[in-house]
Design an enzyme around this catalytic site. Structure first.
Site, PDB file in Angstrom:
ATOM      1  N   ARG A  51      31.245  28.375  -5.963  1.00 24.86           N
ATOM      2  CA  ARG A  51      32.073  27.700  -4.745  1.00 24.86           C
ATOM      3  C   ARG A  51      31.846  28.868  -3.394  1.00 24.86           C
ATOM      4  O   ARG A  51      32.162  27.858  -2.338  1.00 24.86           O
ATOM      5  CB  ARG A  51      33.425  28.168  -5.469  1.00 24.86           C
ATOM      6  N   TYR A 103      41.574   8.631  12.788  1.00 25.64           N
ATOM      7  CA  TYR A 103      41.424   8.062  11.547  1.00 25.64           C
ATOM      8  C   TYR A 103      42.844   8.123  10.742  1.00 25.64           C
ATOM      9  O   TYR A 103      43.295   9.151  10.501  1.00 25.64           O
ATOM     10  CB  TYR A 103      40.467   8.985  11.008  1.00 25.64           C
ATOM     11  N   ASP A 175      35.958  14.912  15.900  1.00 23.85           N
ATOM     12  CA  ASP A 175      35.482  13.946  14.543  1.00 23.85           C
ATOM     13  C   ASP A 175      34.337  13.359  15.347  1.00 23.85           C
ATOM     14  O   ASP A 175      34.395  12.423  15.919  1.00 23.85           O
ATOM     15  CB  ASP A 175      36.563  13.297  14.301  1.00 23.85           C
ATOM     16  N   LYS A 200      29.626   8.687   5.641  1.00 24.89           N
ATOM     17  CA  LYS A 200      29.294   7.365   6.674  1.00 24.89           C
ATOM     18  C   LYS A 200      27.846   7.551   7.043  1.00 24.89           C
ATOM     19  O   LYS A 200      26.962   7.657   6.259  1.00 24.89           O
ATOM     20  CB  LYS A 200      30.353   7.320   7.841  1.00 24.89           C
TER      21      LYS A 200
HETATM   22  C1  LIG Z   1      36.094   8.110   6.856  1.00 21.96           C
HETATM   23  C2  LIG Z   1      36.404   8.926   7.906  1.00 21.96           C
HETATM   24  C3  LIG Z   1      37.086  10.082   7.643  1.00 21.96           C
HETATM   25  C4  LIG Z   1      37.504  10.540   6.228  1.00 21.96           C
HETATM   26  O1  LIG Z   1      36.341  10.777   5.553  1.00 21.96           O
HETATM   27  P1  LIG Z   1      36.226  10.745   3.869  1.00 21.96           P
HETATM   28  O2  LIG Z   1      34.703  11.018   3.599  1.00 21.96           O
HETATM   29  O3  LIG Z   1      36.591   9.329   3.685  1.00 21.96           O
HETATM   30  O4  LIG Z   1      37.102  11.785   3.510  1.00 21.96           O
HETATM   31  C5  LIG Z   1      37.316  10.777   8.777  1.00 21.96           C
HETATM   32  N1  LIG Z   1      37.118  10.222  10.016  1.00 21.96           N
HETATM   33  C6  LIG Z   1      36.575   9.313  10.326  1.00 21.96           C
HETATM   34  C7  LIG Z   1      36.241   8.840  11.784  1.00 21.96           C
HETATM   35  C8  LIG Z   1      36.171   8.651   9.207  1.00 21.96           C
HETATM   36  O5  LIG Z   1      35.488   7.373   9.669  1.00 21.96           O
END
Ligand SMILES: *Cc1c(COP(=O)(O)O)cnc(C)c1O
Length: 395
Positions: A51, A103, A175, A200
């Site tokens: 961890r 998001y 982000d 993504k």
């Molecule tokens: C999908 C997404 C998230 C969240 O990510 P997860 O891997 O689904 O927890 C946060 N910000 C953006 C812009 C996203 O597209």
């Protein structure tokens, strides 16, 4: 650690973890061990418990830090785990200025979880710097940016917000999921913490859920490392390996998808059944120039609005190539319905204020030949026309 002499696409392959020093293996070994034998009762080795630190996860953390130009990276079990852990840098009584079209999961975290710990927020249209300034309070400790935003692709000036933030000694979180360091490097523009859903584009194959954070300085690295270990939402080693593998092709995937997205945006923009297209690559996008100045390109995600929900339903049930799904940033094109998918956590009135209507679709462009996608979309639109004609004849 920084290697400024080679191009980004080269760095994806020739970084610190190009080879396993123990064997010369050209792939990072997956270390499953949860614990590590200590040879000295007084002095433990670098690894003691997975961890806290694991060599496979560490390789991914090193690589993302190098790619984003930060001092340290952290890998989490999801994008939301990365984002939520980063919010733990704040304390009760602190205030966040946050982009209004954030998001959906981040919206839920800020409005329904952080509020219970007395961490307050103000949503602003971050494209409007006066609105950002007006939202600052004596207890503002963080600015939360998402650019381009989801799903309306608004572009925030990262440098300008970071400067405002610095003036009051607050942190800037960005982000960077939509563009990745292949196209945008928020730390170089003044941000303090970069966050990713590695689910993504970074991994890119719709086969892993993962999150990453990268920080600019050693003090923040120490704090976030402490929180990662305390909260414990770390990424598993198999998943860390999948992200490392996906990263090697990030640049070619994103370039190809972006080129196709530009083509599709132009096609949709000139289609009579499309009411509007949101894509910073289009000249008429209000922040087209800002995007060009702070990023290497507009990315591979766009949104478009049809005339009404009925036409949207006909279109969605007739297009065949893209998967109709939550998520983005994959080898296959993904068509999503934000109102019921990414932004389902947002009440309808909040959604509509942000332009996330029931006739809005988001498209993440994959690696198909764009002409095939255009052909597919054309037959989807033709079906709408057909239904309109049938209705008219019935009248
Ligand atoms: C999908 C997404 C998230 C969240 O990510 P997860 O891997 O689904 O927890 C946060 N910000 C953006 C812009 C996203 O597209």
């Amino acid at each position: 650690m920084q290697n400024k002499d080679i191009c980004f696409e080269t760095l994806l392959l020739h970084n610190r973890h190009k080879l396993d020093p123990a064997t010369g293996a050209v792939s990072v070994p997956i270390q499953h061990a949860s614990t590590f034998h200590q040879y000295d009762i007084d002095q433990f080795g670098k690894y003691d418990y997975s961890r806290s630190l694991n060599p496979t996860r560490e390789a991914l953390e090193d690589v993302i830090a190098e790619l984003e130009g930060g001092v340290k990276g952290f890998a989490f079990s999801s994008g939301m785990a990365a984002i939520s852990t980063a919010f733990l840098l704040l304390s009760a009584g602190d205030h966040i200025v946050i982009t209004e079209d954030v998001y959906g999961g981040t919206f839920r975290m800020v409005t329904q979880v952080l509020t219970r710990y007395r961490i307050e927020h103000t949503f602003v249209d971050m494209t409007n710097l006066d609105e950002v300034k007006a939202a600052i309070q004596p207890n503002t400790k963080a600015f939360y940016v998402e650019t381009p935003s989801n799903p309306t692709l608004k572009v925030t000036d990262i440098k300008a917000v970071s400067e405002l933030s610095k003036e009051i000694g607050a942190l800037t979180f960005v982000d960077n999921t939509f563009l990745t360091p292949a196209l945008q490097k928020p730390l170089e523009l003044g941000a303090d913490v970069v966050l990713h859903s590695a689910t993504k584009f970074l991994s890119g194959h719709s086969d892993v859920v993962a999150g990453l954070a990268v920080v600019k300085d050693a003090d923040l690295a120490q704090k976030l490392g402490f929180l990662q270990n305390s909260f414990g939402a770390i990424l598993g080693v198999q998943d860390a390996w999948l992200v490392l593998r996906g990263l090697k092709t990030l640049h070619v995937r994103l370039q190809q998808s972006q080129n196709s997205a530009i083509k599709l945006a132009e096609y949709l923009n000139s289609h009579p059944l499309v009411k509007s297209v949101y894509y910073p690559g289009l000249k008429e996008h209000p922040e087209h120039e800002l995007q060009a100045s702070q990023a290497e390109g507009p990315g591979a995600v766009l949104s478009f609005e049809l005339n009404d929900e009925a036409e949207l339903r006909t279109f969605v049930s007739n297009v065949k190539l893209p998967v109709f799904a939550v998520s983005l940033g994959a080898v296959e094109s993904i068509l999503s319905y934000p109102a019921k998918m990414s932004h389902a956590a947002m009440p309808q009135d909040e959604r509509e204020k942000r332009g996330i209507t029931n006739s809005l679709l988001r498209l993440s462009v994959g690696l198909e030949n764009p002409d095939d996608l255009i052909k597919d979309f054309s037959q989807g639109f033709a079906q709408i026309r057909h239904e309109q004609l049938v209705l008219q004849q019935g009248e």
